[in-house]
Design an enzyme around this catalytic site. Structure first.
Site, PDB file in Angstrom:
ATOM      1  N   GLY A  14     -91.033 -32.684  -5.903  1.00 15.01           N
ATOM      2  CA  GLY A  14     -91.088 -34.001  -7.281  1.00 15.01           C
ATOM      3  C   GLY A  14     -90.278 -35.016  -6.682  1.00 15.01           C
ATOM      4  CB  CYS A  15     -87.836 -37.380  -8.303  1.00 16.09           C
ATOM      5  SG  CYS A  15     -86.298 -38.902  -7.630  1.00 16.09           S
ATOM      6  CG  PHE A  16     -85.802 -38.021  -2.871  1.00 15.09           C
ATOM      7  CD1 PHE A  16     -85.054 -38.517  -3.235  1.00 15.09           C
ATOM      8  CD2 PHE A  16     -86.586 -37.978  -1.501  1.00 15.09           C
ATOM      9  CE1 PHE A  16     -85.063 -40.161  -2.774  1.00 15.09           C
ATOM     10  CE2 PHE A  16     -86.446 -39.525  -1.390  1.00 15.09           C
ATOM     11  CZ  PHE A  16     -85.753 -40.582  -1.389  1.00 15.09           C
TER      12      PHE A  16
END
Length: 160
Positions: free
Chosen positions: A13-15
């Site tokens: 997902g969002c890093f």
């Protein structure tokens, strides 16, 4: 990279939040966020967000295997995202948010496949795991403002 260190790559997902989770693990030497698994060289955040490149948002983890083993890193990976949602984590939708483990050697591949299989057999998740396990392609470092994004802002986690 320190001489005795190893490298691992995870897409979950969002890093920003993924990086924060790994930075807190004892034995992790450093982390960096970037892009892997796409079709173009040197993608930008804007390219990836538009869906033009097929890259995933990835965290590169450099770790000391004498202090933390790859299995522990796999546990952090599985515990910090939903591996049953295809191209999505929370409100973030797109192929850049897919779940993937990019292995750098056969030992990592075997351990990743074993951990995924164990979770599936134990029915830890109510839906099938969609996490890809692939040989690590080139890693493209994300822009500087993405590195340690939450830490720079005094935040511990992303709030969904």
């Amino acid at each position: 990279m320190p001489a005795e260190s190893e490298i691992a790559y995870f897409a979950a997902g969002c890093f920003w939040g993924v990086e924060a989770a790994f930075r807190n693990v004892s034995g992790v030497i450093s982390t960096a966020v970037g892009y892997q698994g796409g079709d173009s060289l040197n993608p930008t955040y804007q390219d990836v967000c538009r869906g033009d490149t097929n890259h995933a948002e990835v965290v590169r983890v450099i770790f000391d295997p004498a202090r933390v083993d790859y299995q522990k890193l796999l546990s952090v990976f599985w515990d910090n995202h939903n591996p049953t949602t295809l191209n999505r984590q929370g409100p973030d939708i797109g192929t850049q948010y897919r779940s993937a483990i990019f292995y750098v050697n056969d030992a990592q591949k075997e351990l990743a496949e074993q951990s995924k299989s164990q979770l599936e057999q134990a029915k830890v998740f109510s839906k099938p795991i969609v996490t890809e396990i692939l040989k690590a392609p080139d890693f493209f470092m994300a822009e500087d403002y993405h590195q340690q994004y939450l830490e720079k802002r005094g935040l511990a986690t992303c709030s969904l």
